[in-house]
Design a protein around this motif. Structure first.
Motif, PDB file in Angstrom:
ATOM      1  N   UNK A  35       7.786 -40.161 -13.899  1.00  0.00           N
ATOM      2  CA  UNK A  35       7.788 -41.423 -14.240  1.00  0.00           C
ATOM      3  C   UNK A  35       9.277 -41.624 -14.906  1.00  0.00           C
ATOM      4  N   UNK A  36       9.637 -40.697 -15.583  1.00  0.00           N
ATOM      5  CA  UNK A  36      10.887 -41.038 -16.370  1.00  0.00           C
ATOM      6  C   UNK A  36      12.066 -41.091 -15.365  1.00  0.00           C
ATOM      7  N   UNK A  37      11.956 -40.145 -14.412  1.00  0.00           N
ATOM      8  CA  UNK A  37      13.043 -40.099 -13.236  1.00  0.00           C
ATOM      9  C   UNK A  37      13.109 -41.499 -12.520  1.00  0.00           C
ATOM     10  N   UNK A  38      11.887 -41.752 -12.132  1.00  0.00           N
ATOM     11  CA  UNK A  38      11.770 -43.036 -11.292  1.00  0.00           C
ATOM     12  C   UNK A  38      12.203 -44.118 -12.158  1.00  0.00           C
ATOM     13  N   UNK A  39      11.827 -44.335 -13.576  1.00  0.00           N
ATOM     14  CA  UNK A  39      12.365 -45.544 -14.421  1.00  0.00           C
ATOM     15  C   UNK A  39      14.018 -45.421 -14.586  1.00  0.00           C
ATOM     16  N   UNK A  40      14.620 -44.108 -14.513  1.00  0.00           N
ATOM     17  CA  UNK A  40      16.063 -44.006 -14.692  1.00  0.00           C
ATOM     18  C   UNK A  40      16.491 -44.760 -13.315  1.00  0.00           C
ATOM     19  N   UNK A  41      16.002 -44.222 -12.046  1.00  0.00           N
ATOM     20  CA  UNK A  41      16.509 -44.562 -10.924  1.00  0.00           C
ATOM     21  C   UNK A  41      16.194 -46.129 -10.436  1.00  0.00           C
ATOM     22  N   UNK A  42      15.239 -46.836 -11.314  1.00  0.00           N
ATOM     23  CA  UNK A  42      15.089 -47.966 -11.110  1.00  0.00           C
ATOM     24  C   UNK A  42      16.145 -48.800 -11.814  1.00  0.00           C
ATOM     25  N   UNK A  43      16.389 -48.200 -13.140  1.00  0.00           N
ATOM     26  CA  UNK A  43      17.757 -48.698 -13.804  1.00  0.00           C
ATOM     27  C   UNK A  43      19.080 -48.710 -13.187  1.00  0.00           C
ATOM     28  N   UNK A  44      19.182 -47.601 -12.473  1.00  0.00           N
ATOM     29  CA  UNK A  44      20.562 -47.302 -11.688  1.00  0.00           C
ATOM     30  C   UNK A  44      20.581 -48.257 -10.656  1.00  0.00           C
ATOM     31  N   UNK A  45      19.337 -48.526  -9.823  1.00  0.00           N
ATOM     32  CA  UNK A  45      19.392 -49.730  -8.857  1.00  0.00           C
ATOM     33  C   UNK A  45      19.609 -51.107  -9.211  1.00  0.00           C
ATOM     34  N   UNK A  46      18.995 -51.450 -10.331  1.00  0.00           N
ATOM     35  CA  UNK A  46      19.297 -52.771 -10.897  1.00  0.00           C
ATOM     36  C   UNK A  46      20.711 -52.948 -11.537  1.00  0.00           C
ATOM     37  N   UNK A  47      21.209 -51.909 -12.144  1.00  0.00           N
ATOM     38  CA  UNK A  47      22.538 -51.894 -12.507  1.00  0.00           C
ATOM     39  C   UNK A  47      23.549 -51.981 -11.290  1.00  0.00           C
ATOM     40  N   UNK A  48      23.306 -51.211 -10.371  1.00  0.00           N
ATOM     41  CA  UNK A  48      24.081 -51.425  -9.272  1.00  0.00           C
ATOM     42  C   UNK A  48      24.115 -52.657  -8.653  1.00  0.00           C
ATOM     43  N   UNK A  49      23.061 -53.398  -8.702  1.00  0.00           N
ATOM     44  CA  UNK A  49      22.958 -54.844  -8.129  1.00  0.00           C
ATOM     45  C   UNK A  49      23.780 -55.922  -9.265  1.00  0.00           C
ATOM     46  N   UNK A  50      23.439 -55.536 -10.395  1.00  0.00           N
ATOM     47  CA  UNK A  50      24.205 -56.629 -11.211  1.00  0.00           C
ATOM     48  C   UNK A  50      25.657 -56.237 -11.383  1.00  0.00           C
ATOM     49  N   UNK A  51      25.865 -54.801 -11.243  1.00  0.00           N
ATOM     50  CA  UNK A  51      27.447 -54.864 -11.399  1.00  0.00           C
ATOM     51  C   UNK A  51      28.465 -55.464  -9.890  1.00  0.00           C
ATOM     52  N   UNK A  52      27.556 -56.067  -9.253  1.00  0.00           N
ATOM     53  CA  UNK A  52      28.209 -56.929  -8.105  1.00  0.00           C
ATOM     54  C   UNK A  52      28.978 -58.296  -8.808  1.00  0.00           C
ATOM     55  N   UNK A  53      28.213 -58.676  -9.819  1.00  0.00           N
ATOM     56  CA  UNK A  53      28.710 -59.892 -10.769  1.00  0.00           C
ATOM     57  C   UNK A  53      30.397 -59.581 -10.970  1.00  0.00           C
ATOM     58  N   UNK A  54      30.495 -58.515 -11.914  1.00  0.00           N
ATOM     59  CA  UNK A  54      31.951 -58.378 -12.352  1.00  0.00           C
ATOM     60  C   UNK A  54      32.914 -58.187 -11.034  1.00  0.00           C
ATOM     61  N   UNK A  55      32.225 -57.245 -10.130  1.00  0.00           N
ATOM     62  CA  UNK A  55      33.369 -57.071  -9.001  1.00  0.00           C
ATOM     63  C   UNK A  55      33.609 -58.287  -8.061  1.00  0.00           C
TER      64      UNK A  55
END
Length: 170
Positions: A35-55
């Protein structure tokens, strides 16, 4: 040297930790590695999408300027100024994590309480210091715009992950 690569790596690591923090405390099971690994991967995925804004912000600045080389240099200088405070902050977090994982139980708990807890609360201030560093290093308004957009994106990861996957758990 372009500061974009280390900044993206820092943002993605922070996003993974944000996903973990969104999940932390919502599950009383003892064995919750999956569950903690899944949560970290979810954060990573959301972060990758949100980093499109500054890019996209940086790309728009570069595409709409008359002097792309000058704007690129300004963004690079601002990015280096942005990177310095974040490197100091990340070093403090890594030292706290190292203490947490290597020290005996009581000392590692103390490292968590006096290190990682307050450092989590200082994240917005670290980003504000990074924005100030971008300006003071000569990045100007364009670097501040990209830096503020990146900072907002990074700070939105944890609430987005919590709202999407863990809001009902509490």
């Amino acid at each position: 040297m372009t500061p974009a690569i280390p900044l993206v790596l820092l943002a993605l690591v922070d996003a993974a930790f944000s996903g973990f923090r969104a999940y932390a405390g919502s599950d009383a099971r003892i064995r919750k590695h999956r569950a903690t690994t899944r949560a970290a991967l979810r954060g990573l995925a959301v972060g990758a999408v949100l980093l499109l804004a500054p890019t996209l912000t940086a790309a728009a600045l570069l595409l709409t300027t008359r002097d792309q080389a000058r704007t690129y240099n300004t963004l690079t200088v601002g990015g280096l100024g942005y990177l310095l405070p974040l490197t100091v902050y990340a070093t403090a977090v890594l030292l706290s994590l190292a203490a947490y994982f290597t020290l005996p139980f009581r000392a590692s708990t103390l490292a968590m309480v006096i290190g990682l807890g307050p450092l989590t609360l200082l994240r917005p201030f670290a980003i504000a210091a990074a924005c100030l560093g971008a300006i003071l290093n000569g990045g100007g308004g364009s670097a501040l715009l990209v830096g503020a957009t990146a900072g907002a994106a990074v700070l939105c990861v944890e609430p987005a992950v919590h709202r999407r996957w863990y809001h009902h758990v509490l």
